[in-house]
Motif scaffolding. Structure first.
Motif, PDB file in Angstrom:
ATOM      1  N   LEU A 276       5.972  -5.575  14.650  1.00  7.43           N
ATOM      2  CA  LEU A 276       5.900  -6.826  15.411  1.00  7.43           C
ATOM      3  C   LEU A 276       7.277  -7.461  15.560  1.00  7.43           C
ATOM      4  CD1 LEU A 276       2.698  -8.596  14.014  1.00  7.43           C
ATOM      5  CD2 LEU A 276       2.942  -7.218  16.074  1.00  7.43           C
TER       6      LEU A 276
ATOM      7  N   PRO B  37      -3.654  -5.350   7.064  1.00  6.67           N
ATOM      8  CA  PRO B  37      -2.838  -4.291   7.684  1.00  6.67           C
ATOM      9  C   PRO B  37      -2.314  -4.622   9.088  1.00  6.67           C
ATOM     10  CG  PRO B  37      -4.643  -3.290   6.479  1.00  6.67           C
ATOM     11  CD  PRO B  37      -4.870  -4.777   6.420  1.00  6.67           C
ATOM     12  N   THR B  38      -3.124  -5.160   9.968  1.00  5.32           N
ATOM     13  CA  THR B  38      -2.588  -5.555  11.276  1.00  5.32           C
ATOM     14  C   THR B  38      -2.442  -7.081  11.356  1.00  5.32           C
ATOM     15  OG1 THR B  38      -4.650  -5.722  12.545  1.00  5.32           O
ATOM     16  CG2 THR B  38      -3.700  -3.535  12.335  1.00  5.32           C
ATOM     17  N   HIS B  39      -2.406  -7.700  10.187  1.00  6.05           N
ATOM     18  CA  HIS B  39      -2.012  -9.106  10.043  1.00  6.05           C
ATOM     19  C   HIS B  39      -2.991 -10.117  10.620  1.00  6.05           C
ATOM     20  CE1 HIS B  39       1.427  -7.223   8.517  1.00  6.05           C
ATOM     21  NE2 HIS B  39       2.026  -6.969   9.641  1.00  6.05           N
TER      22      HIS B  39
ATOM     23  N   ALA C 282      -5.629   0.394  15.533  1.00  3.33           N
ATOM     24  CA  ALA C 282      -5.086   0.881  14.264  1.00  3.33           C
ATOM     25  C   ALA C 282      -6.164   1.540  13.412  1.00  3.33           C
ATOM     26  CB  ALA C 282      -4.442  -0.278  13.505  1.00  3.33           C
TER      27      ALA C 282
ATOM     28  N   ALA D  46       2.089   5.271  14.306  1.00  2.00           N
ATOM     29  CA  ALA D  46       1.035   4.347  14.759  1.00  2.00           C
ATOM     30  C   ALA D  46      -0.229   5.112  15.159  1.00  2.00           C
ATOM     31  CB  ALA D  46       1.537   3.499  15.925  1.00  2.00           C
TER      32      ALA D  46
ATOM     33  N   GLY E  23      -2.223   4.393  12.035  1.00  5.86           N
ATOM     34  CA  GLY E  23      -2.498   2.984  12.315  1.00  5.86           C
ATOM     35  C   GLY E  23      -1.488   2.057  11.687  1.00  5.86           C
ATOM     36  N   ILE E  24      -0.275   2.570  11.419  1.00  4.89           N
ATOM     37  CA  ILE E  24       0.792   1.739  10.852  1.00  4.89           C
ATOM     38  C   ILE E  24       1.845   1.530  11.931  1.00  4.89           C
ATOM     39  CG2 ILE E  24       2.671   1.627   9.150  1.00  4.89           C
ATOM     40  CD1 ILE E  24       0.932   3.421   7.341  1.00  4.89           C
ATOM     41  N   PHE E  25       2.080   0.262  12.271  1.00  4.00           N
ATOM     42  CA  PHE E  25       3.063  -0.056  13.307  1.00  4.00           C
ATOM     43  C   PHE E  25       4.355  -0.460  12.592  1.00  4.00           C
ATOM     44  CE2 PHE E  25       4.043  -3.166  17.053  1.00  4.00           C
ATOM     45  CZ  PHE E  25       5.012  -2.298  17.525  1.00  4.00           C
TER      46      PHE E  25
ATOM     47  N   LEU F  47      -8.318   1.574   6.994  1.00 11.04           N
ATOM     48  CA  LEU F  47      -7.118   0.759   6.766  1.00 11.04           C
ATOM     49  C   LEU F  47      -7.176  -0.019   5.447  1.00 11.04           C
ATOM     50  CD1 LEU F  47      -6.219  -0.771  10.261  1.00 11.04           C
ATOM     51  CD2 LEU F  47      -5.184   1.190   9.136  1.00 11.04           C
ATOM     52  N   ASN F  48      -8.343  -0.057   4.818  1.00 14.63           N
ATOM     53  CA  ASN F  48      -8.489  -0.712   3.509  1.00 14.63           C
ATOM     54  C   ASN F  48      -7.922  -2.128   3.474  1.00 14.63           C
ATOM     55  OD1 ASN F  48      -9.622   1.684   2.527  1.00 14.63           O
ATOM     56  ND2 ASN F  48      -7.599   2.533   2.130  1.00 14.63           N
ATOM     57  N   PRO F  49      -8.452  -3.004   4.315  1.00 18.07           N
ATOM     58  CA  PRO F  49      -7.957  -4.387   4.333  1.00 18.07           C
ATOM     59  C   PRO F  49      -8.466  -5.176   3.131  1.00 18.07           C
ATOM     60  CG  PRO F  49      -9.838  -4.164   5.786  1.00 18.07           C
ATOM     61  CD  PRO F  49      -9.531  -2.777   5.281  1.00 18.07           C
TER      62      PRO F  49
ATOM     63  N   MET G  53       1.341  -4.510  21.294  1.00 19.54           N
ATOM     64  CA  MET G  53       0.640  -4.493  20.004  1.00 19.54           C
ATOM     65  C   MET G  53      -0.688  -3.743  20.099  1.00 19.54           C
ATOM     66  SD  MET G  53       1.027  -8.474  18.784  1.00 19.54           S
ATOM     67  CE  MET G  53       2.433  -9.413  19.375  1.00 19.54           C
TER      68      MET G  53
ATOM     69  N   ASP H 120      -1.296 -14.155  11.955  1.00 24.94           N
ATOM     70  CA  ASP H 120       0.141 -14.151  11.698  1.00 24.94           C
ATOM     71  C   ASP H 120       0.946 -14.814  12.816  1.00 24.94           C
ATOM     72  OD1 ASP H 120       1.864 -12.127   9.663  1.00 24.94           O
ATOM     73  OD2 ASP H 120       2.935 -13.061  11.318  1.00 24.94           O
TER      74      ASP H 120
ATOM     75  N   LEU I 267       9.339  -5.316  18.725  1.00 25.78           N
ATOM     76  CA  LEU I 267       8.494  -4.920  19.858  1.00 25.78           C
ATOM     77  C   LEU I 267       9.305  -4.320  21.002  1.00 25.78           C
ATOM     78  CD1 LEU I 267       5.967  -7.902  20.213  1.00 25.78           C
ATOM     79  CD2 LEU I 267       5.446  -5.578  19.483  1.00 25.78           C
TER      80      LEU I 267
ATOM     81  N   HIS J  62       6.690  -9.469   5.781  1.00 26.93           N
ATOM     82  CA  HIS J  62       6.542  -8.183   6.457  1.00 26.93           C
ATOM     83  C   HIS J  62       7.779  -7.297   6.443  1.00 26.93           C
ATOM     84  CE1 HIS J  62       2.819  -9.947   7.328  1.00 26.93           C
ATOM     85  NE2 HIS J  62       3.185 -10.641   8.382  1.00 26.93           N
TER      86      HIS J  62
ATOM     87  N   SER K  57      -2.992 -13.160   6.878  1.00 27.85           N
ATOM     88  CA  SER K  57      -1.911 -12.473   7.595  1.00 27.85           C
ATOM     89  C   SER K  57      -1.432 -11.269   6.790  1.00 27.85           C
ATOM     90  CB  SER K  57      -0.744 -13.431   7.868  1.00 27.85           C
ATOM     91  OG  SER K  57      -0.112 -13.803   6.664  1.00 27.85           O
ATOM     92  N   GLY K  58      -1.857 -11.165   5.515  1.00 31.23           N
ATOM     93  CA  GLY K  58      -1.479 -10.015   4.696  1.00 31.23           C
ATOM     94  C   GLY K  58      -2.296  -8.756   4.958  1.00 31.23           C
TER      95      GLY K  58
ATOM     96  N   LYS L 202       2.526 -13.141  15.918  1.00 30.53           N
ATOM     97  CA  LYS L 202       1.747 -12.800  17.108  1.00 30.53           C
ATOM     98  C   LYS L 202       1.658 -13.949  18.099  1.00 30.53           C
ATOM     99  CE  LYS L 202      -1.090  -9.334  14.842  1.00 30.53           C
ATOM    100  NZ  LYS L 202      -2.446  -8.748  14.796  1.00 30.53           N
TER     101      LYS L 202
ATOM    102  N   GLY M 131       3.540  -4.777   4.481  1.00 33.88           N
ATOM    103  CA  GLY M 131       2.507  -5.609   3.866  1.00 33.88           C
ATOM    104  C   GLY M 131       3.055  -6.747   3.011  1.00 33.88           C
TER     105      GLY M 131
ATOM    106  N   LYS N 120       0.814  -1.216   0.000  1.00 36.68           N
ATOM    107  CA  LYS N 120       0.000   0.000   0.000  1.00 36.68           C
ATOM    108  C   LYS N 120       0.855   1.278   0.000  1.00 36.68           C
ATOM    109  CE  LYS N 120      -3.741  -2.205   2.615  1.00 36.68           C
ATOM    110  NZ  LYS N 120      -4.766  -2.389   1.592  1.00 36.68           N
TER     111      LYS N 120
END
Lengths: 438, 438
Positions: A409, B132-134, B170, A367, A371-373, B100-102, B194, B407, A412, A134, B129-130, B410, A130, A106
Motif C-alpha cells: 500500500l 492481513p489486508t488491513h 488475497a 500477491a 495473497g501478500i502485497f 490468510l489466518n486473520p 489494491m 487502515d 502503489l 506496516h 488494521s493489523g 487506504k 503485519g 506471520k
C-alpha cells in the motif's frame, strides 16, 4: 579506512551537547563496543568509536544457565518483540511501557510460491507488513524509543524518505515523546500524509536526502538538538538491535530451528548483519541447534553496490547514485556493506540484484500466489530468490525464508501502471459473457 | 415487511443453478435458520428464507460441558481466529488449510486517547488494521472461504468498492481459488490497484455500486455463475459469522470479560449484530460472566439512516443516498439496520453519527494520541465516542472498547488536504532556528 564517512559525525557525537547519563539500565546491554577495534564504551547516545571511528554496537551480558528455562520464559512472554527482552537492550519491564509493540509477524508457509519457483523444500515468507505501521522499521524504532527514555531524550527524530518517518511519528505518539522528522521537501504527497498524520513536527528540507542527513548530523552537534534522539544516528547502536528480533522470531516460529537459507534485503546492510548476530546469539545460548546456514543479500539493480562488490570479489564497495523503484533500499553507500559481504561469503550465501521490471513481476507473483502485497523491497527479495535458484546459488530442496519488510500500500505507484481491471463491461449477463471471463 | 429488497434475490437463490451439497461438514454449524420466522434449512449456499424471505443465519450445536476446558482449548489454539473454530462454521482442521489466518489483532490500551476524551475508565481500541489486508474484512472472508470449499465452489466473488475486493482477492490467491471481483468502473486508481494486484479477475461495471450489486444477483441465478461463491451474497450467512470473532477476541484479551461499552461502526449493520451474537454465545457457554453491556452504533452523518431512526424512535429506517468520506460505511439501506436498533435499545446503548470534518479530526486524534492511523470508519467510531461522552450517553468511568476496522493508508485522501509539513526550510541550523520548532 572504509569508515571515512562516519569520521566527522563521530567527532561531532563525541563532542555532542547531550551528556551521556552515567547510570543507564537497559537490561542485558552491558556496553557499546566498536565493531572494528573492539574498544568498549559505557552505554550512551554515541554511535562511532572515539578511537578508530568504527561503528558501535551493543555488547551484552546475555543470560547463562538452562536454555530450556529461557525458552519457556520467551514462549510465555507477550505476543510481540518484548518476549525477547532478555536478549535486547531494553529494561525488563519494557512490555508494560507505552509502545507500539511490534513483532511476531506471520511466518507464512508459501507453498504456492514454492511451486512457481520450483522450490521442493519448505519455503516461508516472513511478512513484516503485519507490523503496526506496516514495515520492519517498527522493530528498530521500538528499541530506539527505550534507549531514548533511558537517556532522557524528549524529542524523537530521524531523517527519512518514507517508512521510517511513519514509524517514528507513530511510536513517539504512543510513547509520549514529541517527534520532529526531517524529509526532502519534494516527497510525494501520499508519503507526506503518512509521515505527518501522527501529529509530530514534519520538516521538509530544501535539498536531497543527502542534504537532509547532513543537516541532521549538524543538528546533533548543536545545542539546538539537545534532548533529541535521532533513532538512526545517535541512537543507531540500539535501533539496529531491533533487527535481531527477525532472527529470533523466524527460529522460534520454525520450532527453534535455524532455516538453511534466508534472503534479506540490503539497504544500509544493518538488517542483514543483525539477523546474523541474532542467529549466532541463539546458538551461543543453546536455544537452537548449531548448524550451518546461508545468508543471501538482495538489492535492486539500480542501487546494487554490495551485489556488485560481491560479484567482483571485492571487500569494499563503490558508492552509486541510486536509480530504482525500490526507494526503501536506495542507499548508494551502505554503511554495513562490508559486513554484508563478509557474512554472505562466510555462510556460503551470495548477494544478487534484480531490475525494476523483475521487482514488479515479483511483487505480483507474491500477491497472486500467497495473497501478500509487498512493497518494492519485498519484490526485490522474491525476485532475487528466483534469480538465485535459476543460477544454482540457492538450493531449492532446502528450507528457505524470504523476508518481506514492507507493505504494497505504500508503493502503489510501482505496480499501478501494469495493474488494472481484466475487463470493463455493461451491467448485463450478455456483456459479461462477451468478456469471456465466466 | 422490511425485508422487501431481499425478496426477489431470495427467490433467485432458492432456484439457484448451484445445488446445495447434501453432506456438508462445517464444524458446530448445524443448519441455517431464519432470523425472522425461525424456519431452519440445511447448510447450503442460500441466504434468504424460502418462507418469509427473512435473512438466514448459522445455527449451531455449540460445545457443552466444562467451560474451563473449552477456554484452555481456545487459549492453546493458533494466534488467529481459528482458535475459536469450535464456535465457528468451519471444519475442525481449518487451521491447517491454506488461508490468510486473520485475527487476534491488537487490543490497544488507549490511555493517551482516554485523557483527551475525558475517559477515566479503561479505554481500548480494537485495531483491525493489523489484519492481513488491513481491514476486518479478512475475518468474514476467511469464513466464507471455508464455506466455499465445503460447497464445492471454485470461484470466489463479490461486489465491492474497496476493502472487500482486496480481502477476497488475497484470500482466494492463498486458498487456491480463482477470484472474480466486481467494482464500479470509475473507482479511484489506487483502489483498483489494491483490488487487482492479487491476480484474480477484476471487472469494472459501467454503472453505480447498486448496478454492480444488481448484476451480481443476476449472475448468481444464471448458469454463468455456476460454481461461484459470492462471499457477501450466497455465502453471506457464513461470511457474517466472521464478525463474531471480534467479540471473542475482545473478551479473551480483557481476561475473559465483557467490556461495559463497545462502539461499533454501522454499514450494513451486520458486524454489530454479530458482535452481539458472539457476546451472547460466550455468556451461554460460561466463558465469560453474565453481566450487562451497552452496544453503540457509529455512522457518518452523510449516511446515517440507522442513527436517524434511533433518534426518531423508529423501528424502520428511511434509505438515504450516501454522501460521506466514510466510503466503507456508505450503505444507504442497511439490511441489518432494524437489528442494530433493537440491540442498541435493548442494551442501553445508542446510535450516533458524526460529520466529515469530525471524522477527519478523530482520525488525527487517534493518530497523534495512540500512533494508530485509521481509515475513515475508525474516525467515525472515535468521533462518535467523543460525541456520546459529551452527550452523556457513554459513561466515561466504565470500560470501553472502540473498534477501528480499517487502515488509514487506504483512505489517504480523507486527511491529505489538512495534513502536511510543519515547515519547509533550507538545510541550515539558522533556517531551522527561524522556523521555531527546536
Amino acid at each position: 579506512m572504509r569508515r571515512k564517512g562516519l569520521a566527522c559525525m563521530a567527532a561531532q557525537a563525541v563532542e555532542s551537547a547531550t551528556p551521556a547519563p552515567s547510570d543507564v539500565s537497559l537490561g542485558p546491554a552491558a556496553a557499546l563496543s566498536c565493531r572494528e577495534c573492539g574498544e568498549r564504551f559505557p552505554l550512551g547516545p554515541i554511535f562511532a568509536c572515539a578511537i578508530c571511528f568504527g561503528p558501535l554496537e551493543v555488547a551484552y551480558d546475555l543470560p547463562t544457565g538452562d536454555p530450556e528455562a529461557l525458552r519457556r520464559r520467551i514462549e510465555a512472554g507477550p505476543h510481540n518483540i518484548w518476549r525477547y527482552a532478555p536478549l535486547l537492550p531494553v529494561p525488563p519491564d519494557v512490555a508494560a511501557r507505552p509502545n507500539l509493540n511490534p513483532g511476531l509477524t506471520k511466518l507464512v508457509r508459501a507453498d504456492n510460491l514454492a511451486r512457481e519457483l520450483g522450490v521442493t523444500g519448505a519455503l516461508y515468507v516472513k511478512d513484516d507488513s503485519g507490523n503496526p505501521t506496516h514495515s520492519f522499521k517498527d522493530r528498530v524504532v521500538a528499541i530506539a524509543v527505550e534507549a531514548a527514555r533511558a537517556f532522557g531524550f524528549t524529542t524523537l527524530s530521524c531523517s527519512s524518505t518514507g517508512n521510517l518517518a511513519g514509524a517514528v511519528g507513530a511510536a513517539a505518539a504512543r510513547a509520549g515523546f514529541r517527534s520532529c522528522v526531517f524529509i526532502p521537501h519534494d516527497l510525494e504527497a501520499g508519503k507526506v500524509v503518512m509521515a505527518a498524520v501522527y501529529g509530530g513536527d514534519l520538516v521538509g528540507i530544501e535539498g536531497t536526502y543527502d542534504d537532509v542527513n547532513r543537516f541532521c548530523s549538524e543538528l546533533i552537534g548543536d545545542p539546538l538538538g539537545e534532548g533529541w534522539g535521532f533513532v538512526n544516528v545517535n541512537l543507531r547502536p540500539y535501533y539496529g538491535e531491533g533487527s535481531k528480533t527477525l532472527a529470533y522470531e523466524i527460529c522460534e516460529q520454525l520450532g527453534w530451528r535455524i532455516p538453511d537459507q534466508i534472503v534479506i534485503p540490503v539497504a544500509s546492510g544493518s538488517q542483514l548483519t543483525k539477523i546474523d548476530k541474532g542467529l549466532k546469539e541463539l546458538i551461543a545460548l543453546g536455544l537452537v541447534p548449531d548448524r550451518p546456514y546461508r545468508i543471501f543479500g538482495a538489492q535492486a539493480e539500480g542501487c546494487a553496490p554490495v551485489s556488485r562488490a560481491f560479484k567482483d570479489g571485492h571487500d569494499v564497495m563503490c558508492p552509486v547514485k541510486p536509480d530504482t523503484i525500490a526507494k526503501s533500499l536506495a542507499i548508494g553507500n551502505p554503511a554495513d556493506g562490508p559486513y554484508v559481504l563478509d557474512i554472505a561469503r562466510r555462510t556460503g550465501g551470495a548477494v544478487e540484484d534484480v531490475n525494476d521490471e523483475q521487482i514488479v513481476d515479483a511483487i505480483k507473483l507474491l500477491a497472486r500466489t500467497e495473497g501478500i502485497f509487498a512493497e518494492t523491497a519485498g519484490g526485490v527479495t522474491v525476485g532475487v530468490t528466483r534469480k538465485l535458484i535459476e543460477a544454482g546459488l540457492l538450493d531449492p530442496a532446502l528450507t528457505t525464508v524470504v523476508l518481506n519488510t514492507g507493505d504494497g500500500l505504500k508503493t502503489l505507484d510501482a505496480v499501478a501502471p501494469t495493474t488494472g481491471p481484466s475487463a470493463i463491461i455493461r451491467p448485463t449477463l450478455d456483456s459479461f459473457r462477451e468478456a469471456g471471463l465466466a
